[in-house]
Structures are given as C-alpha cells and as structure tokens.
Design an enzyme around this catalytic site. Structure first.
Site, PDB file in Angstrom:
ATOM      1  N   GLU A  59       0.830  -1.218   0.000  1.00  0.00           N
ATOM      2  CA  GLU A  59       0.000   0.000   0.000  1.00  0.00           C
ATOM      3  C   GLU A  59       0.863   1.267   0.000  1.00  0.00           C
ATOM      4  O   GLU A  59       0.477   2.281  -0.580  1.00  0.00           O
ATOM      5  CB  GLU A  59      -0.968  -0.006   1.189  1.00  0.00           C
ATOM      6  CG  GLU A  59      -1.955  -1.175   1.197  1.00  0.00           C
ATOM      7  CD  GLU A  59      -2.790  -1.308  -0.063  1.00  0.00           C
ATOM      8  OE1 GLU A  59      -3.042  -0.284  -0.721  1.00  0.00           O
ATOM      9  OE2 GLU A  59      -3.175  -2.447  -0.409  1.00  0.00           O
ATOM     10  N   HIS A  75       1.520   2.233  -3.448  1.00  0.00           N
ATOM     11  CA  HIS A  75       0.443   3.039  -4.050  1.00  0.00           C
ATOM     12  C   HIS A  75       0.535   4.493  -3.597  1.00  0.00           C
ATOM     13  O   HIS A  75       0.381   5.423  -4.397  1.00  0.00           O
ATOM     14  CB  HIS A  75      -0.926   2.485  -3.642  1.00  0.00           C
ATOM     15  CG  HIS A  75      -1.317   1.213  -4.311  1.00  0.00           C
ATOM     16  ND1 HIS A  75      -1.080   0.962  -5.644  1.00  0.00           N
ATOM     17  CD2 HIS A  75      -1.953   0.108  -3.838  1.00  0.00           C
ATOM     18  CE1 HIS A  75      -1.549  -0.236  -5.961  1.00  0.00           C
ATOM     19  NE2 HIS A  75      -2.071  -0.783  -4.878  1.00  0.00           N
TER      20      HIS A  75
END
Lengths: 110, 192
Positions: free
Chosen positions: B129, B132
C-alpha cells in the site's frame, strides 16, 4: 456423475464474497452459468469491464472474453480467454482493493 | 511496473520528506500499537532504502502526509471493505495519503504465534500500500510487491527489481542504494 476434484487446484482460503466463483471453472465464450453476473461485477470493480448501463447478464459474451484476456495478461497468467483453474484461483485470492485499470504498464526485462 | 494515469507523484523538493500517522480511533486491539508501528517502520524503510525519501512518524494525524487506519465495511471513501479476506486494504495515489486496512482481517506480524488459516501478513500489505501512496499501480510481475493479490499466511515484503525500477523512475535512486545487493538477494532466492 462425479464432480471433478478441485481440491488440488484451489487451495487458498477464500472469503464469503468470492468463495463460490469456483463453479465458473472452464466456462468460456458462449456459456451461460447462473450467477456469472456476480463475476462480471468483480471484473467491473477491478477495471476490466466498463461501468454497466444495465444489469450484467449471466452470459459469457465477447466483451467478457476480452475482459478475461486482459485480466490474464495483467495478472501474468497464461492467456486462454476462458476461466481456467489458474484464472479462477487468482480471482478468488485475497487482494488489494485498488483497481487494476487506469494506469499505464511498463515492462522490465529479467 | 505501472503508474496511475497522469503518473502522479509527491511533488516536493528533494530529498522528499513525508510524515505518517496512525488514526487514534480506527485501529485494531489484538496487535499492540508498538507492534504495528514497528511493522510500518520496516515497510517504510524498504522504500527509503531505494529512493531519496524519508518517512517520519508524527502524532498529528490531521496534518500528516500519510494517514493510516483500520476500517470496517463502508467507511466513507466510496470503497467499502468486504469482511474476512476478499479485499484486504487500499490506498490512494499521490498526494492523497490515505492508507486503509480492512479491520475484519486477522492481521499477523508473526505466523508462528497466529494459527488462523485466514491470517494476513501486515508487513506485506503495508509495503504494497505504501507503493500506491508513492505512485506505483499494480504490476503483472507475480513476485513483485506491487502484484495485486496475496494469499493468507504468506509473507512477501521484500522489494523486487520491478518495484525498484518503477519507484526509482519516479523519484530517482537513493545514493546509497546498490542494484548489486538486490540482484544478489534475488539470485539467492532463485537458487533456493
């Protein structure tokens, strides 16, 4: 008629949301399986089918075949165009909620 | 590797300095805050080691660049979580900074002490994550951190060549990073 033993192909523990997608194994273009619209919603959610202007049908149509091929390419799977066991197993695996679409791919040579 | 449309990244003077904070109200109670902090520290360090960026924890959640929390179901960002397994987490592209984990998962920092068949490695997901958050989208390289799926009871937290090339094309290389160390690591894994 004995059902095929899928225990050797799908060993990952799956969640309630996607647990029954294994019934679509081996489905391909032209097939009609009850509940396939749910699988289309999955493909829509992760960027492989455009936002529907109507409810998805249970028909494995040409548009869905294109989506399956794109999914297989993006996930590094053998591109078969139908819902083989590798593809179904990958679909059912837990994953990140970010869409796979809306980005540009680059290649890395190994 | 892949980027989001428009190739967004954090646009600040180099070296990039970002702060992160944990939500006071949206956490899980079966892992201690110190365990969670240690996991994220290691995850941020992996990215720090390859690009000229530093991540510093702050207690000021509202003003932090990266805001981390555990949420159940519909939590107001239009991307509801779905219970055990399925979607594990999501994060937003630069310069949004939100990193959300599904509170319904059995998050684990050590599979030796967690026997659940649906346990998910927090460090692997956190590292993905953060990718991202920095601007990487999903890759088709299965071994890479930025591959979208992760099986339960699986640890995959080391950056791979695909991840490193992708993030360095956005931010440049950490002057102390050597590709040879990464190649040695990947070669030893391949041999194993």
């Amino acid at each position: 008629r004995t059902a095929p033993d899928l225990s050797t192909v799908i060993t990952v523990v799956h969640n309630a949301t996607w647990h029954d997608f294994d019934r679509f194994i081996d489905a391909g273009k032209g097939s009609h399986v009850n509940g396939m619209s749910e699988l289309k919603k999955y493909f829509n959610r992760f960027g492989y089918l455009p936002i529907p202007d109507k409810n998805f049908t249970d028909m494995f149509d040409a548009q869905f075949e294109s989506a399956v091929i794109l999914y297989q390419r993006n996930l590094g799977l053998p591109v078969t165009g139908f819902l083989d066991s590798d593809t179904i197993s990958t679909i059912m695996s837990p994953r990140c909620g970010m869409s796979d679409a809306s980005h540009s791919l680059h290649t890395t040579r190994h | 590797f892949a980027y989001f449309n428009g190739k967004p990244r954090w646009l600040r003077a180099s070296p990039l300095k970002l702060t992160y904070a944990f939500s006071l109200y949206n956490m899980i109670d079966y892992l201690s805050l110190s365990e969670i902090r240690a996991v994220f520290r290691r995850s941020f360090s992996r990215w720090e080691s390859v690009i000229p960026v530093s991540f510093t924890e702050t207690r000021d959640y509202q003003s932090a660049d990266i805001r981390i929390g555990f949420y159940l179901g519909d939590h107001g960002d239009g991307q509801p979580f779905d219970g055990v397994l399925g979607v594990l987490a999501h994060a937003f592209s630069p310069e949004n900074g939100r990193l959300h984990l599904d509170a319904a998962e059995t998050w684990a920092v050590d599979f030796q002490s967690v026997k659940s068949k649906v346990a998910v490695d927090l460090e692997s997901v956190a590292t993905h994550e953060i990718g991202h958050i920095l601007g990487l989208a999903h890759t088709s390289v299965k071994e890479a951190i930025m591959y979208p799926s992760l099986s339960p009871r699986t640890k995959k937290s080391d950056l791979k060549l695909d991840d490193v090339r992708g993030i360095q094309a956005l931010y440049g290389s950490n002057p102390n990073f050597k590709f040879s160390s990464l190649m040695e690591s990947e070669n030893s894994l391949n041999k194993a």
